[in-house]
Design a protein around this motif. Structure first.
Motif, mmCIF file in Angstrom:
data_model
loop_
_atom_site.group_PDB
_atom_site.id
_atom_site.type_symbol
_atom_site.label_atom_id
_atom_site.label_comp_id
_atom_site.label_asym_id
_atom_site.label_seq_id
_atom_site.Cartn_x
_atom_site.Cartn_y
_atom_site.Cartn_z
ATOM 1 N N CYS A 101 0.988 -0.963 0.189
ATOM 2 C CA CYS A 101 0.413 0.001 0.035
ATOM 3 C C CYS A 101 0.878 0.811 -0.486
ATOM 4 C CB CYS A 101 -0.948 0.379 1.523
ATOM 5 S SG CYS A 101 -1.742 1.599 1.012
ATOM 6 N N CYS B 165 -0.309 4.255 -0.418
ATOM 7 C CA CYS B 165 -0.540 5.757 -0.605
ATOM 8 C C CYS B 165 -0.458 5.354 1.211
ATOM 9 C CB CYS B 165 -2.025 5.448 -0.065
ATOM 10 S SG CYS B 165 -2.945 5.865 -2.141
ATOM 11 N N ASN B 166 -0.875 4.189 2.203
ATOM 12 C CA ASN B 166 -0.100 3.917 3.757
ATOM 13 C C ASN B 166 1.025 3.666 4.357
ATOM 14 O OD1 ASN B 166 -2.933 5.587 4.590
ATOM 15 N ND2 ASN B 166 -3.799 3.963 2.902
ATOM 16 N N ARG C 10 -6.839 -3.750 8.222
ATOM 17 C CA ARG C 10 -7.358 -2.011 7.480
ATOM 18 C C ARG C 10 -6.957 -1.222 9.193
ATOM 19 N NH1 ARG C 10 -10.870 -3.168 3.166
ATOM 20 N NH2 ARG C 10 -12.115 -3.298 5.420
ATOM 21 N N SER D 164 -7.170 1.990 2.870
ATOM 22 C CA SER D 164 -8.423 2.336 3.498
ATOM 23 C C SER D 164 -8.373 4.038 2.846
ATOM 24 C CB SER D 164 -8.096 3.143 5.134
ATOM 25 O OG SER D 164 -6.614 3.549 5.384
ATOM 26 N N THR D 165 -7.435 4.423 1.407
ATOM 27 C CA THR D 165 -7.035 4.797 0.896
ATOM 28 C C THR D 165 -7.959 4.983 -0.411
ATOM 29 O OG1 THR D 165 -5.396 6.475 2.209
ATOM 30 C CG2 THR D 165 -5.392 7.455 0.141
ATOM 31 N N CYS D 166 -6.817 4.786 -1.336
ATOM 32 C CA CYS D 166 -7.665 4.903 -2.746
ATOM 33 C C CYS D 166 -7.997 3.230 -2.712
ATOM 34 C CB CYS D 166 -6.360 4.928 -3.912
ATOM 35 S SG CYS D 166 -5.313 3.515 -3.971
ATOM 36 N N GLY D 167 -7.498 2.183 -2.483
ATOM 37 C CA GLY D 167 -8.382 0.998 -2.258
ATOM 38 C C GLY D 167 -7.562 0.043 -3.541
ATOM 39 N N CYS D 168 -6.388 0.326 -4.447
ATOM 40 C CA CYS D 168 -5.499 0.181 -5.564
ATOM 41 C C CYS D 168 -4.880 -1.224 -4.874
ATOM 42 C CB CYS D 168 -4.882 0.453 -5.504
ATOM 43 S SG CYS D 168 -6.127 1.956 -7.072
ATOM 44 N N CYS D 169 -4.976 -1.732 -3.398
ATOM 45 C CA CYS D 169 -3.877 -2.161 -3.188
ATOM 46 C C CYS D 169 -4.515 -3.212 -2.543
ATOM 47 C CB CYS D 169 -2.985 -2.162 -2.171
ATOM 48 S SG CYS D 169 -3.515 -1.377 -0.674
ATOM 49 N N LYS D 170 -5.718 -3.267 -2.315
ATOM 50 C CA LYS D 170 -6.199 -4.509 -1.662
ATOM 51 C C LYS D 170 -6.558 -5.636 -1.999
ATOM 52 C CE LYS D 170 -10.577 -1.313 -0.102
ATOM 53 N NZ LYS D 170 -11.862 -1.512 -0.467
#
Length: 69
Positions: A4, A6-7, A29, A36-42
């Protein structure tokens, strides 16, 4: 490896979270902010989480055998 961006959550962070009791993506999360930010990594986070959980389960199942040796 960053999972992730973003984080700033790495695969090592996910393994550490599993060692700390994380068992699902919602808990991950909450513990790390992963996803929790953009969600691309889920999707990747879920893969790494599953791998970490499997490795922990295998290590725990081998622990009694190693203690006997």
């Amino acid at each position: 490896m960053y999972i992730c961006v973003c984080n700033a959550v790495t695969d090592s962070d996910i393994h550490t979270a599993v060692d700390g009791g994380v068992r699902n993506l919602k808990q991950l999360r909450k513990a790390t902010g992963c996803g929790s930010t953009c969600g691309c990594c889920k999707e990747k986070a879920d893969e790494v989480l599953a791998l970490a959980l499997t490795e922990k389960m295998v290590a725990q199942s081998l622990l009694p055998v190693m203690q006997l040796a």
